[in-house]
Scaffold this active site. Structure first.
Site, short mmCIF file in Angstrom:
data_model
loop_
_atom_site.label_atom_id
_atom_site.label_comp_id
_atom_site.label_asym_id
_atom_site.label_seq_id
_atom_site.Cartn_x
_atom_site.Cartn_y
_atom_site.Cartn_z
N GLU A 35 0.89 -1.30 -0.24
CA GLU A 35 -0.15 0.06 0.24
C GLU A 35 1.53 1.47 0.13
OE1 GLU A 35 -2.84 2.77 0.06
OE2 GLU A 35 -3.12 1.03 -0.15
N CYS A 93 -15.91 7.23 0.95
CA CYS A 93 -17.38 7.75 0.31
C CYS A 93 -17.70 8.49 1.74
CB CYS A 93 -18.08 6.59 0.85
SG CYS A 93 -18.31 5.25 -1.41
N ARG A 113 -3.27 -11.07 11.62
CA ARG A 113 -4.30 -12.20 10.79
C ARG A 113 -2.68 -12.89 10.02
NH1 ARG A 113 -10.12 -11.41 8.32
NH2 ARG A 113 -9.33 -13.14 9.51
#
Length: 463
Positions: free
Chosen positions: A41, A51, A78
């Site tokens: 990223e 949004c 995770r």
């Protein structure tokens, strides 16, 4: 497992909705011993709601962190190797690897993959105009963009804002700036705001925006951004006029971010989005998937490919991709083009085709428009609502619905979205068993009133 017996490696490009949904779903299905997951990223945040940015800027959402669904630390917990501030600069499909660059240090390295997910999103349209990169001109796509805009608002003395474009982002940002106490001008090259609506419905939005004190300038193209002696924005110019501005927000829309994929020789559609099969696998590739705002999707009503940048689709794409990468099976059949928004108390909704979409698809159709109320007319709080419906000539198949009204208007479009997905006719819709009580609806729901009128129009057209 790979040929060498080592665990497989999944590489994900993009750490927002589609990418991290895919990574998370793959991890649910395969443990770290079976599948290594590396995600890149280039920004500072993951799994955030783009949004929600206009509502954060406008003050409805009090702080940025409420827009973050899952932090990098939560993903890493995770067993997802998430590398922030790292931009993938090249995809080598033939050798199964990607080159990535650390944004801060500039260091580059190659990472091999067995399976690749491309979730590079979309970028705001930023026209090549004089002054467009001046301080005080902002696009709004990421949380970094939102923070930069808020920083500008905090240090700007003047209270004049110009929003370029009157689509969803433009309309929502205009309201946000009004809420911040700015005098807002919206410069729109269309005849009415919200080009995702037909012009007759867009006029209702136009009236509501002017009612908020927003100055609407339609049928106008921005030609340049003017700057002051300090280099900062001071006005936006069209061919006919200048509009003073202490801050400018670009709300022109977005385009798929697919330069990386195109350079790798991957197939793009007419809208420059990646083309995939129903499993979200990139066409012509065995081990490359793509999802989110960088892909094109099938419009179930017209049968044509479309580019629609919405978080709802991106999350579904990620779930489908992660399931397939993880050894399961899932598909994404397509969309009907449902979207909702608001301008202050005015709710705006659409699904399916506009008139020009239907014509472009070669369809013949009937249109009807009805005025109704959100509740039984005698019940306190009943407010007006306008529903426009398109039905295919002869067959009566529902083609599209647009709704503009007050409280309770927008989510009624979901009735039409389900009907479109099911391929229902307007006559079949008239028999739908919808919930009724005076606080929620008239005896005949406004959508069903439109369906009755559309049924009559279709029958007249076949005589």
């Amino acid at each position: 497992m790979t040929m060498s017996g080592a665990r497989e490696r999944l590489v994900v490009i993009g750490g927002d909705a589609a990418g991290m949904s895919a990574a998370s779903q793959a991890r649910r299905l395969k443990g770290p011993g079976e599948l290594e997951i590396v995600a890149f990223e280039r920004g500072h945040f993951t799994s955030f709601s783009a949004c929600g940015i206009p509502y954060w800027v406008g003050g409805d959402v009090p702080d940025r962190d409420r827009l973050i669904a899952r932090t990098p630390e939560e993903h890493r917990a995770r067993d997802i190797d998430l590398r922030m501030r790292t931009e993938v600069t090249e995809i080598d499909v033939a050798r199964g690897r990607v080159r990535a660059r650390d944004v801060d240090s500039g260091a580059e390295s190659w990472t091999s993959y067995d399976k690749l997910v491309i979730a590079t999103g979309a970028r705001p349209v930023r026209p090549d105009l004089p002054g467009i990169d001046a301080p005080g001109v902002h696009g709004v796509q990421t949380l970094d963009d939102g923070q930069a805009l808020l920083d500008t608002l905090a240090r700007t003395r003047g209270r004049r804002a110009v929003v370029v474009g009157a689509g969803y982002i433009g309309v929502e940002m205009a309201e946000a700036l009004i809420n911040r106490g700015y005098r807002v001008t919206v410069v729109n090259r269309g005849s009415e705001p919200m080009s995702t609506l037909d012009p007759d419905m867009g006029r209702l939005v136009h009236a509501a925006m002017e009612g908020l004190g927003i100055t609407m300038v339609d049928d106008a193209e921005v030609t340049k951004v003017l700057t002051g002696e300090d280099g900062r924005v001071r006005a936006v110019a069209t061919e006919d006029a200048e509009f003073p501005a202490d801050v400018v927000v670009l709300g022109i829309g977005v385009r798929p971010e697919t330069a990386l994929a195109e350079a790798a020789g991957l197939p793009l559609g007419a809208h420059r989005g990646l083309l995939t099969d129903l499993a979200m696998r990139v066409r012509g590739q065995q081990n490359v998937w793509a999802g989110g705002d960088c892909v094109e999707v099938l419009d179930l009503v017209s049968g044509q490919e479309r580019h629609i940048a919405l978080g709802t689709h991106a999350n579904k794409h990620g779930q489908v991709i992660g399931t397939n990468v993880g050894g399961g099976y899932a598909t994404f059949p397509g969309v009907v083009g449902t979207a909702v928004s608001k301008v202050c108390e005015l709710e705006i909704a659409r699904t399916g085709l506009r008139e020009k979409d239907a014509r472009r698809a070669g369809l013949q159709f009937e249109t009807v428009t009805v005025e109704s109320t959100s509740r039984a007319g005698y019940y306190p709080g009943a407010s007006p609502m306008t529903v426009k419906m398109l039905a295919e000539r002869r067959t009566g198949r529902l083609l599209g619905v647009q709704i503009v009204g007050r409280e309770g208007a927008a989510k009624r479009v979901d009735i039409a979205a389900v009907a479109l997905t099911a391929g229902m006719t307007v006559e079949q819709m008239t028999a739908l068993d919808l919930g009724y009580a005076p606080p929620f609806s008239p005896v005949w729901d406004p959508v069903l009133v439109a369906a009755r009128k559309a049924t009559a129009a279709v029958k007249r057209g076949t005589v």
